[in-house]
Design a protein around this motif. Structure first.
Motif, short mmCIF file in Angstrom:
data_model
loop_
_atom_site.label_atom_id
_atom_site.label_comp_id
_atom_site.label_asym_id
_atom_site.label_seq_id
_atom_site.Cartn_x
_atom_site.Cartn_y
_atom_site.Cartn_z
N TRP A 1 0.82 -1.21 0.00
CA TRP A 1 0.00 0.00 0.00
C TRP A 1 0.85 1.26 0.00
O TRP A 1 0.51 2.23 -0.68
CB TRP A 1 -0.94 -0.02 1.20
CG TRP A 1 -1.70 -1.29 1.37
CD1 TRP A 1 -1.78 -2.06 2.49
CD2 TRP A 1 -2.50 -1.97 0.38
NE1 TRP A 1 -2.56 -3.16 2.28
CE2 TRP A 1 -3.03 -3.14 0.99
CE3 TRP A 1 -2.82 -1.70 -0.96
CZ2 TRP A 1 -3.85 -4.02 0.30
CZ3 TRP A 1 -3.64 -2.59 -1.63
CH2 TRP A 1 -4.14 -3.73 -1.01
N GLY B 1 -7.52 -4.02 3.62
CA GLY B 1 -8.44 -3.29 2.75
C GLY B 1 -9.79 -3.96 2.62
O GLY B 1 -10.50 -3.75 1.63
N HIS C 1 -8.20 0.13 -1.48
CA HIS C 1 -6.80 0.40 -1.14
C HIS C 1 -6.81 1.15 0.19
O HIS C 1 -7.22 2.31 0.26
CB HIS C 1 -6.18 1.26 -2.24
CG HIS C 1 -4.70 1.46 -2.13
ND1 HIS C 1 -4.09 2.04 -1.03
CD2 HIS C 1 -3.69 1.18 -3.01
CE1 HIS C 1 -2.79 2.11 -1.23
NE2 HIS C 1 -2.51 1.58 -2.41
N CYS D 1 -9.46 5.20 -4.30
CA CYS D 1 -8.90 4.11 -3.50
C CYS D 1 -9.35 2.75 -4.03
O CYS D 1 -9.40 1.78 -3.27
CB CYS D 1 -9.27 4.27 -2.03
SG CYS D 1 -11.05 4.26 -1.70
N ASN E 1 -4.84 4.59 0.57
CA ASN E 1 -5.43 5.65 -0.24
C ASN E 1 -6.79 6.09 0.30
O ASN E 1 -7.17 7.26 0.14
CB ASN E 1 -5.56 5.19 -1.70
CG ASN E 1 -4.25 5.26 -2.43
OD1 ASN E 1 -3.31 5.95 -2.00
ND2 ASN E 1 -4.13 4.54 -3.53
N TYR E 2 -7.52 5.18 0.95
CA TYR E 2 -8.75 5.59 1.61
C TYR E 2 -8.45 6.57 2.74
O TYR E 2 -9.10 7.62 2.87
CB TYR E 2 -9.49 4.36 2.13
CG TYR E 2 -10.72 4.67 2.96
CD1 TYR E 2 -11.73 5.49 2.49
CD2 TYR E 2 -10.86 4.12 4.24
CE1 TYR E 2 -12.87 5.77 3.26
CE2 TYR E 2 -11.98 4.38 5.01
CZ TYR E 2 -12.97 5.22 4.53
OH TYR E 2 -14.08 5.49 5.30
N ALA F 1 0.80 4.09 -3.08
CA ALA F 1 -0.06 5.14 -2.53
C ALA F 1 -0.13 6.35 -3.45
O ALA F 1 0.80 6.66 -4.19
CB ALA F 1 0.46 5.57 -1.17
N ASN F 2 -1.27 7.04 -3.39
CA ASN F 2 -1.40 8.32 -4.05
C ASN F 2 -0.48 9.34 -3.39
O ASN F 2 -0.09 9.19 -2.22
CB ASN F 2 -2.85 8.82 -3.95
CG ASN F 2 -3.83 7.90 -4.63
OD1 ASN F 2 -3.50 7.20 -5.58
ND2 ASN F 2 -5.07 7.88 -4.15
#
Length: 432
Positions: free
Chosen positions: A16, A78, A189, A125, A192-193, A20-21
Motif C-alpha cells: 500500500w 483493505g 486500497h 482508492c 489511499n482511503y 499510494a497516491n
C-alpha cells in the motif's frame, strides 16, 4: 516513498505504501493553537471524526505522530467488513432491544458509510463492493455461519449462506466446506482511503499536522489542552483515536486493548488466466481458523494473503513465509508467481471483541479496539465521536460509553501469544 517510514524492516515493505497516491506534507505543530475539537491520531477514526466535524463548521486540529494512515489504517487488508464478531442476536440479548438494535444497525451499516464517503468525496482508492465471503473450515463453523446468515436475513441484510459448491465457484478453491457471503462488504486500497479522508477533511477546513506526537493531555472540565514537543492545542473537547498505538497516553486507555501484529504478503500482478481462477468476482475472504487467514486480489490483480504475525524480525519473516505456503495450499497454481511485498502492523483487540467507546475525562472521549474490522468500524466510530463532540448526549449515541479498564495481566499478555499461537495452529491443523 516505497516503504513505511520509521518502522522495523520486517513490517515496512508495504504494497500500500509502494502504490499510494501522492499526499501533501503536513508539517508538525510548532506553536500554540486553539480549536473547538482537538483530535489525537490520524487513522480512520480520527480522520472520519475530523471530516464530520469540519463539515459541520467546527474548528478542528488533528495531531498525528507520524503521517495520516501510518498505522493500521494504512496497512490492513483493505477489507470493508460490516458487523461485530458477536452475532446480531447476541448483541441484542446483551444490550436489549433498544441499544442492542442501534448497535447492530451501526455495525451493519458501517460499510454503507465507507462507500458513501468514497463516492461523495471522490476518494481514489479502488473501491469494489463485491461482498465479503466468510469461509468455514469445520462443520461447527459451517453451522455457525449458516445461523449468522439467517439472523442477518431476518434483519433485511443481503447475506446469503454458501454451500460447498457455491463457495468453491466464488473462491476458486475446494478447501472450504461452505460459508456465507455478505454483500454489504467490499474492498479498497486502505492507505489511499485514509489519504482521501485526510484530503476531504482539509478541504472542509480541518487542520492536520504530522510528526506531532502528543506527549500530554490535560482536562479541567471546561478546557482540554493537548501538548506536543513543540506546540499545544487548547480546545473544548479532545478525541483520542490512537487504537493499537496508544501506548501510555491517557492511561489506562492503552491497556484496555491488546495490540497484536497482523501481517500480509502480496504477489506481482497475476496474468489474466491465473487471476480468473482465483476469486473471479473480486470478493475478499476471511476463514474460520483460530489463526484466521484473510485474502483477496487488489485492483491490479495482485494476490494478497494476511494472518497473525509474530514478535521479532525472524519470527515475523517466518510468519510471512507461512502465509505464502498457506496461499499455495489453497491455490497450488501460484507456485511460479513472484512475491513482491511483505509487511504488517498492530491491530487492537478487546476482551469483549467489540470496540470501546470510553469517557476519559470531562471533554475527552476515545474510541478504539476494532478487532480486525477497522475499515468499516473505525470510520463509524469516528462519526460517533464527532457527534458527541458536537453535544450529542451519550445516551443518544447508540453505543455504550464506558470507562477504560485494563485487561487483566495486560503486561504479560504478549508473552503468552507464542504458546497460544502454537496451540491454535495445532487445533487448526486437526480441524477441530
Amino acid at each position: 516513498m516505497t516503504r513505511i517510514a520509521n518502522e522495523r524492516a520486517a513490517l515496512a515493505d508495504s504494497l500500500w505504501t509502494a502504490t499510494a497516491n501522492s499526499a501533501p506534507a503536513r508539517p508538525a505543530l510548532d506553536h500554540a493553537a486553539e480549536a473547538d475539537v482537538a483530535i489525537v491520531g490520524g487513522g480512520y477514526t480520527g480522520l472520519s471524526a475530523a471530516l464530520r466535524l469540519a463539515e459541520a463548521g467546527q474548528r478542528v486540529i488533528l495531531l498525528e505522530a507520524e503521517t495520516p494512515g501510518w498505522g493500521a489504517s494504512g496497512r490492513n487488508g483493505g477489507q470493508v467488513n460490516p458487523g461485530f464478531k458477536d452475532s446480531p442476536d447476541e448483541i441484542e440479548a446483551r444490550f436489549g432491544d433498544g441499544l442492542g438494535r442501534r448497535m447492530v444497525a451501526l455495525a451493519g451499516e458501517a460499510g454503507d458509510l465507507v462507500f458513501d464517503l468514497i463516492d461523495r468525496h471522490g476518494i481514489a482508492c479502488a473501491p469494489r463492493r463485491t461482498g465479503w465471503i466468510r469461509a468455514a473450515t469445520t462443520p461447527k463453523a459451517l453451522a455457525s455461519l449458516g445461523d449468522l446468515a439467517r439472523q442477518w436475513q431476518a434483519r433485511g441484510a443481503e447475506v446469503e449462506p454458501l454451500d460447498r459448491r457455491a463457495i468453491a465457484a466464488l473462491t476458486g478453491t475446494e478447501a472450504y466446506l461452505g460459508g456465507l457471503i455478505d454483500r454489504r462488504g467490499g474492498n479498497l486500497h486502505p492507505l489511499n482511503y485514509a489519504l482521501g479522508l485526510a484530503a476531504a477533511a482539509e478541504r472542509a477546513g480541518a487542520r492536520l499536522h504530522g510528526q506531532s506526537r502528543v506527549t500530554a493531555l490535560h482536562a479541567n472540565g471546561e478546557v482540554v489542552t493537548v501538548e506536543t514537543a513543540a506546540g499545544r492545542v487548547t480546545a473544548r473537547a479532545a478525541l483520542i483515536c490512537t487504537n493499537a498505538y496508544t501506548g501510555r497516553l491517557a492511561d489506562p486507555l492503552g491497556r484496555s486493548v491488546l495490540p497484536v501484529t497482523s501481517i500480509q504478503v502480496a504477489t506481482e500482478p497475476l496474468g489474466d488466466n491465473l487471476a480468473q481462477s482465483i476469486l473471479p468476482d473480486g470478493q475478499q475472504v476471511s476463514d474460520s481458523r483460530r489463526l484466521l487467514l484473510y485474502f483477496r486480489k487488489d485492483a491490479e490483480g495482485r494476490f494478497i494473503m494476511g494472518g497473525r504475525g509474530a514478535l521479532g524480525e525472524a519470527g515475523t519473516r517466518a510468519r510471512h513465509q507461512a502465509l505464502r505456503a498457506a496461499s499455495l495450499r489453497l491455490y497450488p497454481h501460484l507456485k511460479d508467481v513472484r512475491w513482491t511485498h511483505a509487511w504488517g502492523g498492530d491491530v487492537a483487540l478487546t476482551a469483549s471483541h467489540r470496540p470501546g467507546l470510553h469517557r476519559l475525562a470531562p471533554g475527552v472521549m476515545a474510541a478504539l479496539g476494532y478487532n480486525g474490522r477497522g475499515v468499516a468500524m473505525a470510520t463509524a466510530m469516528g462519526r460517533l465521536l464527532a457527534d458527541w463532540a458536537q453535544g450529542r448526549p451519550e445516551a443518544d449515541l447508540g453505543f455504550p460509553v464506558t470507562e477504560a479498564r485494563t485487561i487483566p495481566f495486560h503486561r504479560f499478555r504478549r508473552l503468552g501469544l507464542g504458546p497460544t499461537v502454537a496451540a491454535f495452529s495445532v487445533l487448526d491443523r486437526l480441524g477441530v
